[in-house]
Design a protein around this motif. Sequence first.
Motif, PDB file in Angstrom:
ATOM      1  N   ILE A 112       1.693   6.528   2.038  1.00 31.26           N
ATOM      2  CA  ILE A 112       0.477   5.740   1.836  1.00 31.26           C
ATOM      3  C   ILE A 112      -0.460   6.560   0.949  1.00 31.26           C
ATOM      4  CG2 ILE A 112       0.717   4.313   3.892  1.00 31.26           C
ATOM      5  CD1 ILE A 112      -1.174   6.185   5.372  1.00 31.26           C
ATOM      6  N   PRO A 113      -1.544   5.940   0.450  1.00 32.41           N
ATOM      7  CA  PRO A 113      -2.401   6.633  -0.514  1.00 32.41           C
ATOM      8  C   PRO A 113      -2.907   8.009  -0.092  1.00 32.41           C
ATOM      9  CG  PRO A 113      -2.915   4.316  -0.548  1.00 32.41           C
ATOM     10  CD  PRO A 113      -1.930   4.535   0.595  1.00 32.41           C
ATOM     11  N   ASP A 114      -3.109   8.244   1.199  1.00 35.79           N
ATOM     12  CA  ASP A 114      -3.590   9.567   1.621  1.00 35.79           C
ATOM     13  C   ASP A 114      -2.476  10.614   1.671  1.00 35.79           C
ATOM     14  OD1 ASP A 114      -2.171   9.147   3.997  1.00 35.79           O
ATOM     15  OD2 ASP A 114      -3.942   9.168   5.285  1.00 35.79           O
ATOM     16  N   GLY A 115      -1.243  10.216   1.318  1.00 36.97           N
ATOM     17  CA  GLY A 115      -0.120  11.151   1.275  1.00 36.97           C
ATOM     18  C   GLY A 115       0.714  11.192   2.541  1.00 36.97           C
ATOM     19  N   THR A 116       0.329  10.439   3.571  1.00 32.86           N
ATOM     20  CA  THR A 116       1.082  10.422   4.812  1.00 32.86           C
ATOM     21  C   THR A 116       2.459   9.811   4.578  1.00 32.86           C
ATOM     22  OG1 THR A 116      -0.945  10.211   6.098  1.00 32.86           O
ATOM     23  CG2 THR A 116       1.111   9.578   7.199  1.00 32.86           C
ATOM     24  N   ASP A 137       0.823  -1.214   0.000  1.00 32.97           N
ATOM     25  CA  ASP A 137       0.000   0.000   0.000  1.00 32.97           C
ATOM     26  C   ASP A 137       0.857   1.265   0.000  1.00 32.97           C
ATOM     27  OD1 ASP A 137      -2.284  -1.606   0.246  1.00 32.97           O
ATOM     28  OD2 ASP A 137      -2.137  -1.601   2.430  1.00 32.97           O
TER      29      ASP A 137
END
Length: 148
Positions: free
Chosen positions: A55-59, A5
């Motif tokens: 991760i996908p949310d940019g974290t 991910d």
Amino acid sequence: MSSDDVAIRPMQAADIAVVKGLCHDLGYSPSPNQITERLTLMTASPEHHLLVAVIPDGTVLGFLHAFIKRMLEDAPQAQVQAIATVAEARGRGIGSRLLAAAENWARQQNLDLVTIYCAEHRTETHAFYAARGYDLTVRSSRFQKRLD
């Protein structure tokens, strides 16, 4: 969350807050302005490679800085200057992915050796590198002199 991910991408100015915290975890205390200035200089050089794991949310979960170390006495090599992941992401393969990306970059630069210096007290990190095929080749001391 698995390492599948996680995306590995070039470091950007927006990543600086997390990178600053990870630098602190490594024992360094650069200011956000210092990191921004250094990031600007390094990203302009093809001999530096700065990556983050997100991760996908940019974290941002981790970062890596590698560079080409050129010497008179030996062939050029890639040196991993820093690699770190946030505490809650450790053990999930993110450091391995960052390290593999650095190794791929080194191959693309026609380098055949990657060197990592690691503090004596970081025994868990030594085991991490050894498990990924890195050999402990020398123990040394670092000397510094602050210039006025």
